[in-house]
Design a protein around this motif. Structure first.
Motif, mmCIF file in Angstrom:
data_model
loop_
_atom_site.group_PDB
_atom_site.id
_atom_site.type_symbol
_atom_site.label_atom_id
_atom_site.label_comp_id
_atom_site.label_asym_id
_atom_site.label_seq_id
_atom_site.Cartn_x
_atom_site.Cartn_y
_atom_site.Cartn_z
ATOM 1 N N ARG A 170 -4.943 -4.666 -11.185
ATOM 2 C CA ARG A 170 -5.808 -5.646 -10.502
ATOM 3 C C ARG A 170 -6.954 -4.880 -9.824
ATOM 4 N NH1 ARG A 170 -2.145 -6.906 -5.033
ATOM 5 N NH2 ARG A 170 -2.906 -5.072 -3.900
ATOM 6 N N GLN A 187 -10.103 -2.965 -8.358
ATOM 7 C CA GLN A 187 -11.100 -2.098 -8.976
ATOM 8 C C GLN A 187 -10.629 -1.562 -10.327
ATOM 9 O OE1 GLN A 187 -12.908 0.784 -6.142
ATOM 10 N NE2 GLN A 187 -11.672 -0.261 -4.603
ATOM 11 N N ASP A 214 0.669 1.198 -13.745
ATOM 12 C CA ASP A 214 0.735 0.569 -12.433
ATOM 13 C C ASP A 214 2.212 0.440 -12.059
ATOM 14 O OD1 ASP A 214 -1.732 -1.322 -11.008
ATOM 15 O OD2 ASP A 214 0.287 -1.373 -10.166
ATOM 16 N N ARG A 215 2.502 0.583 -10.789
ATOM 17 C CA ARG A 215 3.905 0.535 -10.369
ATOM 18 C C ARG A 215 4.433 -0.893 -10.317
ATOM 19 N NH1 ARG A 215 5.878 0.475 -5.218
ATOM 20 N NH2 ARG A 215 8.068 1.070 -4.997
ATOM 21 N N CYS A 216 3.568 -1.840 -9.992
ATOM 22 C CA CYS A 216 3.934 -3.261 -9.982
ATOM 23 C C CYS A 216 5.131 -3.558 -9.088
ATOM 24 C CB CYS A 216 4.209 -3.770 -11.397
ATOM 25 S SG CYS A 216 2.795 -3.635 -12.484
ATOM 26 N N ALA A 276 0.506 -5.019 -6.478
ATOM 27 C CA ALA A 276 0.336 -5.735 -7.746
ATOM 28 C C ALA A 276 1.689 -6.126 -8.350
ATOM 29 C CB ALA A 276 -0.448 -4.851 -8.714
ATOM 30 N N ASP A 281 5.258 5.012 -11.725
ATOM 31 C CA ASP A 281 4.792 5.375 -10.383
ATOM 32 C C ASP A 281 3.980 6.660 -10.475
ATOM 33 O OD1 ASP A 281 4.607 6.175 -7.675
ATOM 34 O OD2 ASP A 281 6.499 5.159 -7.204
ATOM 35 N N VAL A 282 2.749 6.646 -9.961
ATOM 36 C CA VAL A 282 1.913 7.859 -10.038
ATOM 37 C C VAL A 282 2.526 9.009 -9.242
ATOM 38 C CG1 VAL A 282 -0.287 6.689 -10.507
ATOM 39 C CG2 VAL A 282 0.417 7.105 -8.118
ATOM 40 N N ASN A 291 -7.218 6.017 -9.929
ATOM 41 C CA ASN A 291 -7.642 4.934 -9.033
ATOM 42 C C ASN A 291 -6.521 4.390 -8.150
ATOM 43 O OD1 ASN A 291 -9.234 2.212 -8.469
ATOM 44 N ND2 ASN A 291 -7.328 1.598 -9.461
ATOM 45 N N SER A 303 -11.832 8.175 -4.174
ATOM 46 C CA SER A 303 -11.553 8.491 -2.769
ATOM 47 C C SER A 303 -11.943 7.273 -1.937
ATOM 48 C CB SER A 303 -12.310 9.759 -2.376
ATOM 49 O OG SER A 303 -12.161 10.036 -1.012
ATOM 50 N N TYR A 346 -4.151 7.894 5.547
ATOM 51 C CA TYR A 346 -5.127 7.447 4.532
ATOM 52 C C TYR A 346 -6.320 8.403 4.513
ATOM 53 C CZ TYR A 346 -8.046 4.309 1.733
ATOM 54 O OH TYR A 346 -8.834 3.777 0.730
ATOM 55 N N LYS A 386 -7.407 10.888 1.374
ATOM 56 C CA LYS A 386 -8.691 10.681 0.682
ATOM 57 C C LYS A 386 -9.628 11.881 0.835
ATOM 58 C CE LYS A 386 -7.880 6.599 -1.110
ATOM 59 N NZ LYS A 386 -7.828 6.418 -2.576
ATOM 60 N N GLY A 408 -17.143 2.138 -0.220
ATOM 61 C CA GLY A 408 -17.060 1.508 1.096
ATOM 62 C C GLY A 408 -16.036 0.385 1.046
ATOM 63 N N ILE A 451 -14.492 -2.648 -0.367
ATOM 64 C CA ILE A 451 -14.583 -3.321 -1.663
ATOM 65 C C ILE A 451 -13.700 -4.566 -1.612
ATOM 66 C CG2 ILE A 451 -14.364 -3.078 -4.156
ATOM 67 C CD1 ILE A 451 -16.387 -1.099 -2.845
ATOM 68 N N THR A 506 -11.235 -6.519 -2.490
ATOM 69 C CA THR A 506 -9.975 -6.620 -3.245
ATOM 70 C C THR A 506 -8.860 -6.963 -2.252
ATOM 71 O OG1 THR A 506 -9.283 -4.331 -2.932
ATOM 72 C CG2 THR A 506 -10.754 -4.767 -4.796
ATOM 73 N N ILE A 508 -8.289 -4.996 1.133
ATOM 74 C CA ILE A 508 -8.927 -5.270 2.442
ATOM 75 C C ILE A 508 -8.736 -6.715 2.893
ATOM 76 C CG2 ILE A 508 -10.617 -3.411 2.205
ATOM 77 C CD1 ILE A 508 -12.760 -5.672 1.814
HETATM 78 P P1 NAP Z 1 -5.664 -2.790 -5.017
HETATM 79 O O1 NAP Z 1 -6.108 -4.079 -5.581
HETATM 80 O O2 NAP Z 1 -4.539 -2.780 -4.037
HETATM 81 O O3 NAP Z 1 -5.361 -1.809 -6.249
HETATM 82 C C1 NAP Z 1 -4.619 -0.626 -6.145
HETATM 83 C C2 NAP Z 1 -3.685 -0.553 -7.325
HETATM 84 O O4 NAP Z 1 -2.928 0.676 -7.277
HETATM 85 C C3 NAP Z 1 -2.670 -1.696 -7.299
HETATM 86 O O5 NAP Z 1 -2.617 -2.298 -8.588
HETATM 87 C C4 NAP Z 1 -1.378 -0.996 -6.956
HETATM 88 O O6 NAP Z 1 -0.306 -1.763 -7.438
HETATM 89 C C5 NAP Z 1 -1.592 0.369 -7.619
HETATM 90 N N1 NAP Z 1 -0.671 1.363 -7.069
HETATM 91 C C6 NAP Z 1 -0.403 1.608 -5.765
HETATM 92 N N2 NAP Z 1 0.545 2.528 -5.648
HETATM 93 C C7 NAP Z 1 0.880 2.917 -6.914
HETATM 94 C C8 NAP Z 1 1.792 3.849 -7.448
HETATM 95 N N3 NAP Z 1 2.577 4.588 -6.641
HETATM 96 N N4 NAP Z 1 1.852 4.010 -8.783
HETATM 97 C C9 NAP Z 1 1.078 3.261 -9.595
HETATM 98 N N5 NAP Z 1 0.201 2.358 -9.156
HETATM 99 C C10 NAP Z 1 0.103 2.176 -7.819
HETATM 100 O O7 NAP Z 1 -6.889 -2.046 -4.270
HETATM 101 P P2 NAP Z 1 -8.308 -1.511 -4.797
HETATM 102 O O8 NAP Z 1 -9.307 -1.841 -3.769
HETATM 103 O O9 NAP Z 1 -8.549 -1.919 -6.208
HETATM 104 O O10 NAP Z 1 -8.052 0.077 -4.714
HETATM 105 C C11 NAP Z 1 -8.385 0.978 -5.767
HETATM 106 C C12 NAP Z 1 -8.684 2.355 -5.163
HETATM 107 O O11 NAP Z 1 -9.871 2.259 -4.364
HETATM 108 C C13 NAP Z 1 -7.602 2.887 -4.234
HETATM 109 O O12 NAP Z 1 -7.438 4.282 -4.449
HETATM 110 C C14 NAP Z 1 -8.184 2.664 -2.852
HETATM 111 O O13 NAP Z 1 -7.658 3.557 -1.881
HETATM 112 C C15 NAP Z 1 -9.650 2.881 -3.122
HETATM 113 N N6 NAP Z 1 -10.531 2.289 -2.120
HETATM 114 C C16 NAP Z 1 -10.484 0.963 -1.853
HETATM 115 C C17 NAP Z 1 -11.371 0.417 -0.926
HETATM 116 C C18 NAP Z 1 -11.410 -1.053 -0.606
HETATM 117 O O14 NAP Z 1 -12.102 -1.411 0.357
HETATM 118 N N7 NAP Z 1 -10.742 -1.918 -1.363
HETATM 119 C C19 NAP Z 1 -12.273 1.262 -0.253
HETATM 120 C C20 NAP Z 1 -12.285 2.619 -0.547
HETATM 121 C C21 NAP Z 1 -11.402 3.126 -1.481
HETATM 122 P P3 NAP Z 1 1.271 -1.379 -7.360
HETATM 123 O O15 NAP Z 1 1.509 -0.596 -6.114
HETATM 124 O O16 NAP Z 1 2.024 -2.645 -7.386
HETATM 125 O O17 NAP Z 1 1.499 -0.553 -8.596
#
Ligand code: NAP
Length: 289
Positions: free
Chosen positions: A27, A29, A48-50, A61, A86-87, A113, A164, A178, A182, A209, A211, A213, A216
């Motif tokens: 889901r 990004q 994805d860990r889901c 997710a 799981d990553v 990601n 990051s 966090y 990062k 910044g 995003i 999703t 946040i």
């Molecule tokens: P998101 O929708 O929560 O997506 C993160 C994805 O990573 C989820 O599908 C999550 O699902 C998966 N994930 C988490 N832990 C995992 C694991 N151990 N193994 C495999 N998959 C895993 O959030 P997003 O905003 O798209 O985040 C994407 C990246 O952008 C992240 O690295 C985040 O730190 C970074 N970021 C986000 C923001 C923001 O404002 N949204 C800002 C700066 C940076 P499951 O855990 O269920 O697998």
């Protein structure tokens, strides 16, 4: 695939014949990156860990989310492999990437990601809160790179992009794990960029910044932003979110990060490596030279 083979597919989408591995692709990004790379010709492999995590206080997710990304990629006419893993598990990541090479032919692009956002005070954070965040956000990126790098080096072509955050180059209170994870992603990626520079493989970081999703838009983050309110809403947090940026916008869309991903994967970016691209509505103007 070889550079010559890729060049012969010009016109079929700039990434035709390439295979992109995306962690956290169910889901947010990750899904956006998967769809755009597929539109531009790449086959896609998702991991994805889901499942939820105890230390993450917003829903992560699901298997349905992952299946939906697969459906959307296939609707673009591309092949898509998806694995629930799981990553944090190096053996699982190596098995996943080796399986992608066996099934789709190569691994040309890696978008590391997957990530989680956690809160905690340095006064009372426990060991699990610290280690789960660092294990997913930093060790998970290492594991993905470790699994993909040998294939890219052998092919003499590769694009590694680690996600990051603006919090990977700055700081806020109550997110020490966090921030540390990062910041670590940037050091890791710069070292990998040095090592892989001789083999046609670039490694760069994107620092987003806010995003828009699920990471946040959840009660945990809303509460952090507006501790004065009992149940803050999206409208209530827009002001404090905007104050983290320089441009007057509270959050950006995932597709704006994807645009930077596409550029870093392109031939035009072949001599950009070890860099950090800020997609953060100007936030980095406050803290980077
Ligand atoms: P998101 O929708 O929560 O997506 C993160 C994805 O990573 C989820 O599908 C999550 O699902 C998966 N994930 C988490 N832990 C995992 C694991 N151990 N193994 C495999 N998959 C895993 O959030 P997003 O905003 O798209 O985040 C994407 C990246 O952008 C992240 O690295 C985040 O730190 C970074 N970021 C986000 C923001 C923001 O404002 N949204 C800002 C700066 C940076 P499951 O855990 O269920 O697998």
């Amino acid at each position: 695939m070889s550079q010559d083979a890729a060049a012969s597919q010009v016109g079929a989408g700039q990434f035709a014949g390439r295979v992109a591995v995306i962690t956290g692709g169910a889901r947010g990004q990750g899904r956006s990156h998967a769809l755009e790379l597929a539109r531009q010709g790449a086959d896609i492999a998702l991991v994805d860990r889901c499942a939820d995590l105890d230390t993450v206080t917003y829903p992560l997710a699901t298997s349905d989310d992952l299946a939906e990304t697969v459906r959307l990629v296939e609707a673009e006419g591309r092949r898509c492999v998806a694995v629930e893993a799981d990553v944090r598990d190096l053996d699982a990541m190596v098995a996943f990437v080796d399986g992608v090479v066996a099934e789709l032919g190569s691994v040309d692009i890696l978008i590391a990601n997957a990530g989680i956002s956690t809160l905690g005070s340095i006064v009372d954070m426990d060991a699990t809160q610290w280690s789960e965040t660092v294990d997913v956000n930093l060790t998970g990126v290492f594991n993905a790179m470790r699994a993909a790098a040998a294939h890219m080096r052998r092919n003499r072509w590769g694009r590694i992009i680690a996600i990051s955050s603006m919090m990977g180059r700055s700081a806020n209170p109550l997110i020490p794990a966090y921030c540390a994870s990062k910041w670590g992603v940037i050091g890791l990626t710069k070292s990998v960029a040095h090592e892989m520079a001789y083999f046609g493989v670039t490694a760069n970081v994107i620092a987003p910044g806010n995003i828009s999703t699920d990471m946040i838009h959840n009660d945990m983050l809303y509460g952090l932003m507006r501790p004065d309110l009992e149940s803050p809403t999206k409208e209530d947090v827009a002001g404090p979110m905007t104050s983290l940026h320089v441009q007057p916008v509270p959050w950006l869309e995932p597709e704006e990060v994807t645009a930077a991903v596409v550029f870093l994967c392109s031939e035009g970016a072949r001599h950009i490596t070890g860099s950090v691209i800020d997609v953060d509505a100007g936030a980095s103007a406050r803290f980077t030279a």
